[in-house]
Write an enzyme that holds these catalytic residues in place. Structure first.
Site, PDB file in Angstrom:
ATOM      1  N   ARG A  78       0.894  -1.064  -0.201  1.00  0.00           N
ATOM      2  CA  ARG A  78      -0.281   0.084   0.315  1.00  0.00           C
ATOM      3  C   ARG A  78       1.104   1.031  -0.294  1.00  0.00           C
ATOM      4  O   ARG A  78      -0.036   2.407  -1.035  1.00  0.00           O
ATOM      5  CB  ARG A  78      -0.546   0.035   1.427  1.00  0.00           C
ATOM      6  CG  ARG A  78      -1.981  -1.073   1.035  1.00  0.00           C
ATOM      7  CD  ARG A  78      -2.982  -1.763   1.926  1.00  0.00           C
ATOM      8  NE  ARG A  78      -2.008  -1.441   3.289  1.00  0.00           N
ATOM      9  CZ  ARG A  78      -2.435  -1.362   4.885  1.00  0.00           C
ATOM     10  NH1 ARG A  78      -3.648  -0.833   5.358  1.00  0.00           N
ATOM     11  NH2 ARG A  78      -1.621  -1.975   6.167  1.00  0.00           N
ATOM     12  N   ASN A 131      -5.901  -2.961   1.915  1.00  0.00           N
ATOM     13  CA  ASN A 131      -5.967  -4.524   2.474  1.00  0.00           C
ATOM     14  C   ASN A 131      -7.348  -4.978   2.431  1.00  0.00           C
ATOM     15  O   ASN A 131      -8.539  -3.924   2.991  1.00  0.00           O
ATOM     16  CB  ASN A 131      -5.196  -4.666   3.943  1.00  0.00           C
ATOM     17  CG  ASN A 131      -4.169  -4.577   3.894  1.00  0.00           C
ATOM     18  OD1 ASN A 131      -3.512  -4.701   2.071  1.00  0.00           O
ATOM     19  ND2 ASN A 131      -3.050  -4.324   4.398  1.00  0.00           N
TER      20      ASN A 131
END
Length: 91
Positions: A18, A36
């Protein structure tokens, strides 16, 4: 502007995916978000100029050094409501 929603599978959690994606999207001027998911995938909304979005999606197939991407599912989407690229909480 074009927008895509992607779900990235493989070893993509716990490897800095990320944060890496936020840096890459910001560098390319792409807007959207990444988060996520509870099923161990990473989901993202990416929007911007077609060429920049395609460069980011191509990079996502490799990911950061510790990632092992096995699959990316991609769909057309509506662009995000806010500018910039953000890391969101797990969804």
């Amino acid at each position: 502007m074009t927008a895509r929603r992607v779900v990235i599978s493989g070893r993509v959690q716990g490897v800095g995916y990320r944060d890496w994606m936020v840096r890459e999207a910001t560098r390319l001027g792409v807007h959207g978000w990444v988060r996520n998911r509870r099923d161990d995938t990473v989901e993202a909304l990416v929007a911007g100029e077609e060429a920049a979005v395609q460069v980011l999606l191509s990079a996502c197939r490799r990911g950061p050094p510790a990632a092992q991407v096995t699959r990316i599912a991609e769909d057309f989407a509506d662009p995000p409501d806010t500018p910039g690229f953000h890391r969101l909480p797990t969804g």
